[in-house]
Design a protein around this motif. Structure first.
Motif, mmCIF file in Angstrom:
data_model
loop_
_atom_site.group_PDB
_atom_site.id
_atom_site.type_symbol
_atom_site.label_atom_id
_atom_site.label_comp_id
_atom_site.label_asym_id
_atom_site.label_seq_id
_atom_site.Cartn_x
_atom_site.Cartn_y
_atom_site.Cartn_z
ATOM 1 N N ARG A 95 -45.886 -18.426 -21.963
ATOM 2 C CA ARG A 95 -46.160 -17.032 -21.615
ATOM 3 C C ARG A 95 -45.612 -16.774 -20.222
ATOM 4 N NH1 ARG A 95 -51.515 -15.159 -24.241
ATOM 5 N NH2 ARG A 95 -51.660 -16.553 -26.026
ATOM 6 N N TYR A 96 -45.328 -15.501 -19.954
ATOM 7 C CA TYR A 96 -44.716 -15.132 -18.681
ATOM 8 C C TYR A 96 -45.526 -14.051 -17.988
ATOM 9 C CZ TYR A 96 -40.852 -17.876 -20.339
ATOM 10 O OH TYR A 96 -40.086 -18.916 -20.790
ATOM 11 N N GLU A 97 -45.565 -14.152 -16.655
ATOM 12 C CA GLU A 97 -46.272 -13.163 -15.856
ATOM 13 C C GLU A 97 -45.486 -12.908 -14.578
ATOM 14 O OE1 GLU A 97 -50.094 -14.464 -14.438
ATOM 15 O OE2 GLU A 97 -49.347 -16.456 -13.967
ATOM 16 N N ALA A 98 -45.735 -11.762 -13.969
ATOM 17 C CA ALA A 98 -45.030 -11.374 -12.743
ATOM 18 C C ALA A 98 -45.773 -11.794 -11.491
ATOM 19 C CB ALA A 98 -44.806 -9.862 -12.732
ATOM 20 N N ARG A 99 -47.016 -12.225 -11.610
ATOM 21 C CA ARG A 99 -47.784 -12.639 -10.430
ATOM 22 C C ARG A 99 -47.328 -14.040 -10.023
ATOM 23 N NH1 ARG A 99 -54.418 -13.016 -9.905
ATOM 24 N NH2 ARG A 99 -54.387 -13.850 -7.788
ATOM 25 N N VAL A 100 -46.569 -14.101 -8.950
ATOM 26 C CA VAL A 100 -46.006 -15.371 -8.482
ATOM 27 C C VAL A 100 -46.357 -15.593 -7.016
ATOM 28 C CG1 VAL A 100 -44.069 -15.330 -10.117
ATOM 29 C CG2 VAL A 100 -43.802 -14.292 -7.868
ATOM 30 N N GLY A 101 -46.276 -16.846 -6.606
ATOM 31 C CA GLY A 101 -46.374 -17.176 -5.198
ATOM 32 C C GLY A 101 -47.757 -17.250 -4.601
ATOM 33 N N ASP A 102 -48.809 -17.042 -5.382
ATOM 34 C CA ASP A 102 -50.144 -17.081 -4.788
ATOM 35 C C ASP A 102 -51.007 -18.222 -5.331
ATOM 36 O OD1 ASP A 102 -50.680 -16.181 -7.336
ATOM 37 O OD2 ASP A 102 -51.922 -14.501 -6.706
ATOM 38 N N ASN A 103 -50.425 -19.086 -6.152
ATOM 39 C CA ASN A 103 -51.110 -20.255 -6.683
ATOM 40 C C ASN A 103 -52.436 -19.917 -7.363
ATOM 41 O OD1 ASN A 103 -50.650 -23.180 -6.852
ATOM 42 N ND2 ASN A 103 -52.671 -23.282 -5.954
ATOM 43 N N HIS A 104 -52.466 -18.816 -8.110
ATOM 44 C CA HIS A 104 -53.677 -18.493 -8.867
ATOM 45 C C HIS A 104 -53.727 -19.345 -10.135
ATOM 46 C CE1 HIS A 104 -50.716 -16.017 -10.974
ATOM 47 N NE2 HIS A 104 -51.553 -16.032 -12.000
ATOM 48 N N HIS A 105 -54.852 -19.292 -10.807
ATOM 49 C CA HIS A 105 -55.067 -20.102 -11.997
ATOM 50 C C HIS A 105 -55.360 -19.208 -13.196
ATOM 51 C CE1 HIS A 105 -54.956 -23.191 -9.060
ATOM 52 N NE2 HIS A 105 -56.082 -22.799 -8.499
ATOM 53 N N HIS A 106 -55.728 -19.815 -14.319
ATOM 54 C CA HIS A 106 -55.921 -19.046 -15.543
ATOM 55 C C HIS A 106 -57.160 -19.483 -16.305
ATOM 56 C CE1 HIS A 106 -51.607 -18.682 -14.644
ATOM 57 N NE2 HIS A 106 -51.844 -17.427 -14.972
ATOM 58 N N LEU A 107 -57.777 -18.492 -16.951
ATOM 59 C CA LEU A 107 -58.838 -18.711 -17.925
ATOM 60 C C LEU A 107 -58.202 -18.461 -19.287
ATOM 61 C CD1 LEU A 107 -61.483 -16.456 -16.185
ATOM 62 C CD2 LEU A 107 -61.750 -18.907 -16.531
ATOM 63 N N VAL A 108 -58.421 -19.356 -20.252
ATOM 64 C CA VAL A 108 -57.844 -19.203 -21.590
ATOM 65 C C VAL A 108 -58.970 -19.270 -22.606
ATOM 66 C CG1 VAL A 108 -56.211 -20.126 -23.286
ATOM 67 C CG2 VAL A 108 -55.693 -20.303 -20.841
ATOM 68 N N CYS A 109 -58.984 -18.296 -23.516
ATOM 69 C CA CYS A 109 -59.996 -18.273 -24.571
ATOM 70 C C CYS A 109 -59.578 -19.226 -25.693
ATOM 71 C CB CYS A 109 -60.177 -16.859 -25.115
ATOM 72 S SG CYS A 109 -61.406 -16.779 -26.442
ATOM 73 N N HIS A 168 -35.522 -17.655 -18.288
ATOM 74 C CA HIS A 168 -35.278 -18.942 -17.632
ATOM 75 C C HIS A 168 -34.742 -18.733 -16.217
ATOM 76 C CE1 HIS A 168 -34.303 -23.151 -17.145
ATOM 77 N NE2 HIS A 168 -33.094 -22.786 -16.756
ATOM 78 N N ALA A 169 -33.758 -17.861 -16.069
ATOM 79 C CA ALA A 169 -33.172 -17.597 -14.748
ATOM 80 C C ALA A 169 -34.205 -17.005 -13.795
ATOM 81 C CB ALA A 169 -31.965 -16.666 -14.881
ATOM 82 N N LEU A 170 -35.007 -16.064 -14.283
ATOM 83 C CA LEU A 170 -36.027 -15.430 -13.439
ATOM 84 C C LEU A 170 -37.111 -16.427 -13.045
ATOM 85 C CD1 LEU A 170 -36.313 -12.019 -15.285
ATOM 86 C CD2 LEU A 170 -35.206 -12.459 -13.082
ATOM 87 N N HIS A 171 -37.462 -17.315 -13.975
ATOM 88 C CA HIS A 171 -38.453 -18.349 -13.664
ATOM 89 C C HIS A 171 -37.895 -19.318 -12.625
ATOM 90 C CE1 HIS A 171 -41.430 -21.491 -14.079
ATOM 91 N NE2 HIS A 171 -40.481 -22.331 -14.432
ATOM 92 N N GLN A 172 -36.664 -19.763 -12.817
ATOM 93 C CA GLN A 172 -36.041 -20.692 -11.865
ATOM 94 C C GLN A 172 -35.942 -20.074 -10.471
ATOM 95 O OE1 GLN A 172 -36.464 -23.560 -13.698
ATOM 96 N NE2 GLN A 172 -34.636 -24.207 -12.630
ATOM 97 N N ALA A 173 -35.736 -18.759 -10.413
ATOM 98 C CA ALA A 173 -35.604 -18.061 -9.134
ATOM 99 C C ALA A 173 -36.966 -17.725 -8.521
ATOM 100 C CB ALA A 173 -34.790 -16.779 -9.323
ATOM 101 N N GLY A 174 -38.053 -17.990 -9.253
ATOM 102 C CA GLY A 174 -39.392 -17.710 -8.740
ATOM 103 C C GLY A 174 -39.795 -16.251 -8.858
ATOM 104 N N LEU A 175 -39.111 -15.491 -9.708
ATOM 105 C CA LEU A 175 -39.415 -14.068 -9.873
ATOM 106 C C LEU A 175 -40.418 -13.803 -10.983
ATOM 107 C CD1 LEU A 175 -35.835 -12.640 -9.334
ATOM 108 C CD2 LEU A 175 -37.722 -12.740 -7.690
ATOM 109 N N VAL A 176 -40.562 -14.729 -11.911
ATOM 110 C CA VAL A 176 -41.614 -14.682 -12.927
ATOM 111 C C VAL A 176 -42.191 -16.091 -13.032
ATOM 112 C CG1 VAL A 176 -40.569 -12.797 -14.259
ATOM 113 C CG2 VAL A 176 -40.157 -15.158 -14.942
ATOM 114 N N ARG A 177 -43.408 -16.158 -13.511
ATOM 115 C CA ARG A 177 -44.074 -17.452 -13.672
ATOM 116 C C ARG A 177 -44.230 -17.740 -15.152
ATOM 117 N NH1 ARG A 177 -50.021 -19.149 -11.290
ATOM 118 N NH2 ARG A 177 -49.982 -21.320 -12.009
#
Length: 138
Positions: free
Chosen positions: A76-90, A57-66
């Motif tokens: 789910r959590y990922e480290a790719r932040v700040g580039d406004n990418h999107h997702h494909l979900v099966c 929660h703290a890392l997400h609020q700080a923008g360090l994880v998405r």
């Protein structure tokens, strides 16, 4: 810049658990909390599930994880932040894959009518069947 520096820059205290969470998320692939918890325990030993939730929660609020929440799936959590990418979900297995904006300039940030909002992020999810599940179904 190292993870400890990123934490300090975000105004967060550097702890072994937070460092382990950041490394686990970075090394993983759109991890659910349970997978992050297991990865953190492997790195630092005993840690509570609540500490992992609090750290995420703290890392997400700080923008360090998405944090992403595909419909019908746990967060789910990922480290790719700040580039406004999107997702494909099966739809079959729930695999999540990153996908860049169609033209590379985040056109999705310009809605037809922003209704007075200052838009700074768009969350687009494409749904379908991944290649592995398509092979299994034939």
């Amino acid at each position: 810049m190292g993870d400890a520096d990123r934490l300090r820059e975000a105004g967060l205290r550097v702890t072994a658990a937070r460092l382990a969470i950041m490394r686990t998320v970075r090394d993983g692939d759109h991890l659910e909390v349970d997978a992050v918890y297991r990865g953190v325990r492997e790195r630092v030993g005993q840690v509570s599930l609540q500490a992992v939730y609090d750290g995420l929660h703290a890392l997400h609020q700080a923008g360090l994880v998405r944090r992403i929440e595909p419909m019908g799936s746990p967060a789910r959590y990922e480290a790719r932040v700040g580039d406004n990418h999107h997702h494909l979900v099966c739809r079959a297995c729930g695999t999540v894959t990153d996908v860049d904006c169609a033209t590379g300039q985040a056109p999705c940030l310009d809605p037809v009518d922003a209704a007075g909002y200052l838009v700074d992020e768009a969350d687009i999810t494409y749904w379908g069947i991944c290649p592995n599940c398509r092979v299994k179904s034939t």
